[in-house]
Design an enzyme around this catalytic site. Structure first.
Site, PDB file in Angstrom:
ATOM      1  N   GLU A   5       0.807  -1.224   0.000  1.00 61.90           N
ATOM      2  CA  GLU A   5       0.000   0.000   0.000  1.00 61.90           C
ATOM      3  C   GLU A   5       0.846   1.283   0.000  1.00 61.90           C
ATOM      4  O   GLU A   5       0.370   2.333   0.427  1.00 61.90           O
ATOM      5  CB  GLU A   5      -0.940  -0.002   1.194  1.00 61.90           C
ATOM      6  CG  GLU A   5      -1.979  -1.112   1.128  1.00 61.90           C
ATOM      7  CD  GLU A   5      -3.086  -0.881   2.123  1.00 61.90           C
ATOM      8  OE1 GLU A   5      -4.196  -0.527   1.698  1.00 61.90           O
ATOM      9  OE2 GLU A   5      -2.846  -1.043   3.341  1.00 61.90           O
ATOM     10  N   HIS A  59      -0.782   5.507   7.706  1.00 60.34           N
ATOM     11  CA  HIS A  59      -1.933   4.669   7.346  1.00 60.34           C
ATOM     12  C   HIS A  59      -2.043   3.575   8.395  1.00 60.34           C
ATOM     13  O   HIS A  59      -1.075   2.866   8.666  1.00 60.34           O
ATOM     14  CB  HIS A  59      -1.768   4.039   5.964  1.00 60.34           C
ATOM     15  CG  HIS A  59      -2.755   2.936   5.707  1.00 60.34           C
ATOM     16  ND1 HIS A  59      -4.122   3.139   5.811  1.00 60.34           N
ATOM     17  CD2 HIS A  59      -2.592   1.625   5.407  1.00 60.34           C
ATOM     18  CE1 HIS A  59      -4.750   1.988   5.556  1.00 60.34           C
ATOM     19  NE2 HIS A  59      -3.840   1.060   5.316  1.00 60.34           N
ATOM     20  N   HIS A  93      -4.912   0.660  10.626  1.00 69.32           N
ATOM     21  CA  HIS A  93      -6.131  -0.145  10.607  1.00 69.32           C
ATOM     22  C   HIS A  93      -6.819  -0.153  11.975  1.00 69.32           C
ATOM     23  O   HIS A  93      -7.600  -1.051  12.270  1.00 69.32           O
ATOM     24  CB  HIS A  93      -5.794  -1.595  10.228  1.00 69.32           C
ATOM     25  CG  HIS A  93      -5.107  -1.744   8.914  1.00 69.32           C
ATOM     26  ND1 HIS A  93      -4.325  -2.829   8.592  1.00 69.32           N
ATOM     27  CD2 HIS A  93      -5.080  -0.948   7.818  1.00 69.32           C
ATOM     28  CE1 HIS A  93      -3.854  -2.690   7.362  1.00 69.32           C
ATOM     29  NE2 HIS A  93      -4.284  -1.555   6.868  1.00 69.32           N
ATOM     30  N   HIS A 113     -11.585  -0.691   6.359  1.00 70.01           N
ATOM     31  CA  HIS A 113     -10.139  -0.873   6.239  1.00 70.01           C
ATOM     32  C   HIS A 113      -9.363  -0.109   7.317  1.00 70.01           C
ATOM     33  O   HIS A 113      -8.623  -0.709   8.086  1.00 70.01           O
ATOM     34  CB  HIS A 113      -9.741  -0.416   4.824  1.00 70.01           C
ATOM     35  CG  HIS A 113      -8.302  -0.572   4.485  1.00 70.01           C
ATOM     36  ND1 HIS A 113      -7.818  -0.388   3.219  1.00 70.01           N
ATOM     37  CD2 HIS A 113      -7.226  -0.874   5.235  1.00 70.01           C
ATOM     38  CE1 HIS A 113      -6.518  -0.588   3.189  1.00 70.01           C
ATOM     39  NE2 HIS A 113      -6.135  -0.886   4.411  1.00 70.01           N
TER      40      HIS A 113
END
Ligand code: ZN
Length: 263
Positions: free
Chosen positions: A104, A123, A125, A194
Site C-alpha cells: 500500500e 496509514h 487499521h 479498512h
C-alpha cells in the site's frame, strides 16, 4: 525459575534487549533527506496501539520533494534506521536491493503527489476507527485535542473506484490517487472497512493527529452510547487546532520515552 544467577541465556537476552532498545543508534547518512523522527514515529505508533503488525508511517524527503522515505515491509514496532528505504512519487523503491516493500505504498506516493503541504503520512487499521467508516455515524471532533479534524472527515469508498473487485487494499497508483481525491485538503480520511490515513506537515504533527483521531473516535463512540452528543463547533475546532498545533513536542517526548525508554 529465577535463582539470581547470570546464566548465558539471560546474558544473551540482556544483550539483545540492549542492542534493540536504542533504535536510533545507527547513524543516518548526512543529507539523506530523513531524520530520527521516522523511526521514533514508527515505535510510538506501535506502542500507542495505533499500528499493529500492519500499517505504516512515511516522511517526504527534506532534500528532494519528489521522494519519500518509509520502512521496508515489516511490523512498525521493529523498525530501525537500517530498514528505511527511499521511494519516488510513483511508488518505486529507489534502491530496493531485494527488500520487500509495502503493497500500500501508493497511499503515500499519491498523497505526496497531490498535497505539496504534506510531509508525513500515517496509514493504520486501528479498530476504533472502523465503525465510523462503515456506518452512517460521522466521525466529528468532540474534544479539544482533536479540533484539527474540522467539520467533516471524508470517507474513501473503494467500491466507487473499482466496484467489488478489490481486496480493499490500495495496491496501485489509481487507487492511491482516488484516496488522495477523497482526502482532499483534509488532515484525515476514513477508509471504509479498512482503516484511515492521517497527514501533516511534519512527522510529529502526523503522529499526534493519528493518535488523537483514535482518541476522539473512542470518546465519540462512548458519548453516543449516553445519548445526544455536543460536538465542537466549527469555531471551536479551528481555535483548538490553532492552540494545540505548536504543542505537539510535549506529548511526543512522553510517547518517545514510553516507546523507547530514551529521549
Ligand atoms: Zn491498509
Amino acid at each position: 525459575m529465577c535463582d539470581g544467577k547470570l546464566t548465558r541465556g539471560s546474558m544473551v537476552a540482556s544483550l539483545t534487549a540492549l542492542s534493540a532498545t536504542p533504535a536510533l543508534a545507527q547513524a543516518i547518512p548526512a543529507g539523506s533527506g530523513w531524520n530520527d523522527d521516522l523511526v521514533t514515529g514508527n515505535r510510538i505508533l506501535a506502542d500507542q496501539e495505533i499500528l499493529d503488525g500492519f500499517g505504516h508511517l512515511s516522511m517526504r524527503s527534506q532534500t528532494n520533494p519528489t521522494r519519500f522515505w518509509m520502512s521496508r515491509s515489516m511490523a512498525p514496532a521493529l523498525v530501525t534506521a537500517a530498514d528505511i528505504m527511499e521511494f519516488d512519487l510513483d511508488g518505486n523503491a529507489v534502491d530496493p536491493r531485494g527488500r520487500a516493500v509495502f503493497l500500500e505504498r501508493f497511499i503515500h506516493s499519491e498523497i505526496y503527489k497531490s498535497r505539496p503541504d504534506v510531509n508525513a503520512v500515517v496509514h493504520a487499521h486501528t479498530a476504533a476507527m472502523i465503525p465510523f467508516g462503515v456506518s452512517a455515524t460521522p466521525l466529528r471532533p468532540l474534544i479539544h485535542v482533536a479540533g484539527f479534524l474540522g467539520e467533516t472527515v471524508p470517507i474513501f469508498e473503494i467500491r466507487d473506484v473499482a466496484g467489488d473487485a478489490t481486496d480493499l487494499l490500495v495496491r496501485n497508483a489509481q487507487l492511491g490517487a482516488a484516496l488522495a481525491r477523497s482526502l482532499g485538503a483534509h488532515p484525515v480520511a476514513l477508509m471504509r472497512g479498512h482503516g484511515y490515513v492521517a497527514v501533516a506537515s511534519s512527522v510529529r504533527q502526523c503522529v499526534y493527529r493519528a493518535i488523537y483521531t483514535v482518541v476522539n473516535a473512542q470518546a465519540e463512540a462512548e458519548a453516543l452510547r449516553l445519548g445526544t452528543v455536543k460536538f465542537l463547533t466549527p469555531g471551536e475546532a479551528k481555535s483548538t487546532a490553532a492552540t494545540m498545533a505548536p504543542l505537539v513536542d510535549r506529548p511526543w517526548d512522553l510517547w518517545k520515552t514510553q516507546a523507547l525508554g530514551e529521549r
